[in-house]
Motif scaffolding. Structure first.
Motif, PDB file in Angstrom:
ATOM      1  N   TRP A 164      37.711  35.087  49.611  1.00 20.28           N
ATOM      2  CA  TRP A 164      39.152  34.532  49.584  1.00 20.28           C
ATOM      3  C   TRP A 164      39.978  35.748  49.385  1.00 20.28           C
ATOM      4  CZ3 TRP A 164      40.092  29.448  46.893  1.00 20.28           C
ATOM      5  CH2 TRP A 164      39.137  28.590  46.966  1.00 20.28           C
ATOM      6  N   TYR A 165      39.601  36.800  48.580  1.00 23.38           N
ATOM      7  CA  TYR A 165      40.247  37.966  48.221  1.00 23.38           C
ATOM      8  C   TYR A 165      40.520  38.829  49.677  1.00 23.38           C
ATOM      9  CZ  TYR A 165      40.002  36.886  43.369  1.00 23.38           C
ATOM     10  OH  TYR A 165      39.812  36.344  42.066  1.00 23.38           O
ATOM     11  N   ARG A 166      39.432  38.838  50.251  1.00 22.35           N
ATOM     12  CA  ARG A 166      39.249  39.650  51.286  1.00 22.35           C
ATOM     13  C   ARG A 166      40.285  39.161  52.420  1.00 22.35           C
ATOM     14  NH1 ARG A 166      33.000  40.373  50.254  1.00 22.35           N
ATOM     15  NH2 ARG A 166      33.301  41.772  48.812  1.00 22.35           N
ATOM     16  N   ASN A 167      40.855  38.090  52.468  1.00 22.42           N
ATOM     17  CA  ASN A 167      41.971  37.546  53.440  1.00 22.42           C
ATOM     18  C   ASN A 167      43.493  37.615  52.777  1.00 22.42           C
ATOM     19  OD1 ASN A 167      40.781  36.392  56.008  1.00 22.42           O
ATOM     20  ND2 ASN A 167      39.405  35.852  54.135  1.00 22.42           N
ATOM     21  N   LEU A 168      43.755  38.338  51.771  1.00 26.31           N
ATOM     22  CA  LEU A 168      44.917  38.318  51.152  1.00 26.31           C
ATOM     23  C   LEU A 168      46.071  38.786  52.149  1.00 26.31           C
ATOM     24  CD1 LEU A 168      44.243  39.271  47.553  1.00 26.31           C
ATOM     25  CD2 LEU A 168      45.099  37.187  48.269  1.00 26.31           C
ATOM     26  N   ASP A 169      45.727  39.907  52.798  1.00 28.77           N
ATOM     27  CA  ASP A 169      46.666  40.461  53.777  1.00 28.77           C
ATOM     28  C   ASP A 169      46.808  39.522  54.787  1.00 28.77           C
ATOM     29  OD1 ASP A 169      47.392  42.689  52.249  1.00 28.77           O
ATOM     30  OD2 ASP A 169      46.173  44.099  53.386  1.00 28.77           O
ATOM     31  N   ARG A 170      45.580  39.054  55.352  1.00 30.70           N
ATOM     32  CA  ARG A 170      45.879  38.256  56.537  1.00 30.70           C
ATOM     33  C   ARG A 170      46.575  36.813  56.375  1.00 30.70           C
ATOM     34  NH1 ARG A 170      40.696  38.052  57.323  1.00 30.70           N
ATOM     35  NH2 ARG A 170      40.622  39.381  59.012  1.00 30.70           N
ATOM     36  N   ASN A 171      46.423  36.430  54.909  1.00 30.80           N
ATOM     37  CA  ASN A 171      47.269  35.093  54.558  1.00 30.80           C
ATOM     38  C   ASN A 171      48.751  35.665  54.417  1.00 30.80           C
ATOM     39  OD1 ASN A 171      44.967  33.892  54.033  1.00 30.80           O
ATOM     40  ND2 ASN A 171      45.080  34.333  51.882  1.00 30.80           N
TER      41      ASN A 171
END
Length: 336
Positions: free
Chosen positions: A248-255
């Motif tokens: 979940w954290y590893r998608n922060l920039d993607r989000n």
């Protein structure tokens, strides 16, 4: 999708009376959920590193107040399927899971409540799919509008590589540390981020140190936390590990990139924020500016309430206060 054998990971007793558990097919996942009661639907979305178990007190309280309370293990957690690809944990997947769960339960709308990461999912569900949300309540994490640059760049500019969310970006590192001794991890995390901790955690990993060591170890557990509670989380994470939750954290920039179309859009339905005044998340904000920002972006903010002496695990630390606030909010948003 793989089937998961949970075992009896929930302790029995009066506080668990009326709670049942089952699996549903939701958005391509086999999702485990706990539920209680009948009536208007209230979804309870947990945070990191938790599970549906964190809502055990609220499930029974909402059921007794006349609601169908449902707490899922969210994507990647505990008894729910864990997709292998990091990019399968974006905010669009997480909001899609909430909408699909509402459908799978035979409803069109729900009051959506979230804690920690679950609060982020609740806010984003309200933003992206407002026609499915009667009201949105968040614990611990306020609504934060989309920033002007990707989150990792902003965090690195403010904290360097010491911030825990930056530390979480490297695959395999945090999961190895957190999973090395699950009892120690949960004992320290649940105490160290609570209102009973001797200090408010600065959300930084010590230089040359370990994240777990940044949380104090309790000499004695606080009254709201039992050995059975810790053992339950240990059992749940023994099966599933931390990779799914950390993704979940590893998608922060993607989000940040995926949600550009909603930049500046308001939250339109009734909303509520509850937080402990000793929560490290809340401590990171200037409260006057935070209140102003939330009122500017939320058209119907019904409450911004801080509970004195409480920390990050709000619904577990202060169940009576949280139950009262959530049942009142659920009643106020039961139709719409």
């Amino acid at each position: 999708m793989a089937d998961h054998v949970l075992g009896d990971a929930w302790r029995t007793g009066p506080s668990m009376t009326g709670i049942t558990r089952r699996h549903l097919e939701v958005n391509g996942l086999r999702m485990h959920l706990a539920e209680a009661g009948t009536g208007p639907l209230v979804l309870l979305l947990h945070g990191f590193p938790e599970s549906a178990y964190s809502w055990r007190s609220q499930l029974t309280a909402l059921a007794e107040a006349g609601f169908h309370a449902v707490a899922p293990d969210q994507r990647g957690y505990a008894g729910t399927d864990r997709p292998a690809a990091t990019e399968d944990y974006t905010i669009l997947h997480l909001v899609g899971d909430v909408v699909a769960l509402i459908d799978a339960l035979g409803e069109r709308t729900a009051t959506v409540v979230g804690h920690d990461w679950g609060a982020i999912v609740a806010w984003q569900t309200a933003l992206l799919r407002p026609e499915r949300v009667r009201g949105v309540a968040a614990l611990s994490v306020p609504y934060m509008p989309r920033g002007s640059r990707p989150p990792m760049a902003a965090l690195r500019a403010a904290y360097g590589d010491a911030h825990y969310q930056v530390y979480f970006q490297r695959p395999g590192v945090a999961e190895a540390e957190l999973g090395a001794d699950l009892d120690e991890t949960f004992r320290r995390a649940l105490y160290g981020l609570s209102g009973d901790s001797p200090r408010v955690w600065p959300m930084l990993v010590p230089e040359g140190g370990r994240l777990v060591e940044s949380w104090p170890r309790p000499g004695r557990l606080p009254a709201w936390l039992t050995e059975d509670d810790i053992a339950t989380y240990v059992r749940e994470y023994s099966a599933g590990g931390f990779t799914g939750p950390l993704n979940w954290y590893r998608n922060l920039d993607r989000n940040w990139a995926l949600t550009a179309a909603w930049d500046g859009a308001p939250i339109t339905m009734p909303a509520l924020l509850l937080a402990g005044d000793l929560d490290p998340v809340i401590a990171a904000f200037d409260l006057r500016r935070l209140r102003g920002s939330m009122r500017a972006h939320i058209r119907d903010l019904r409450g911004f309430e801080l509970i004195p002496g409480a920390g990050h695990w709000l619904q577990q630390e202060r169940p009576a206060e949280v139950n009262a606030a959530l049942t009142d909010f659920a009643a106020a948003t039961a139709t719409g």
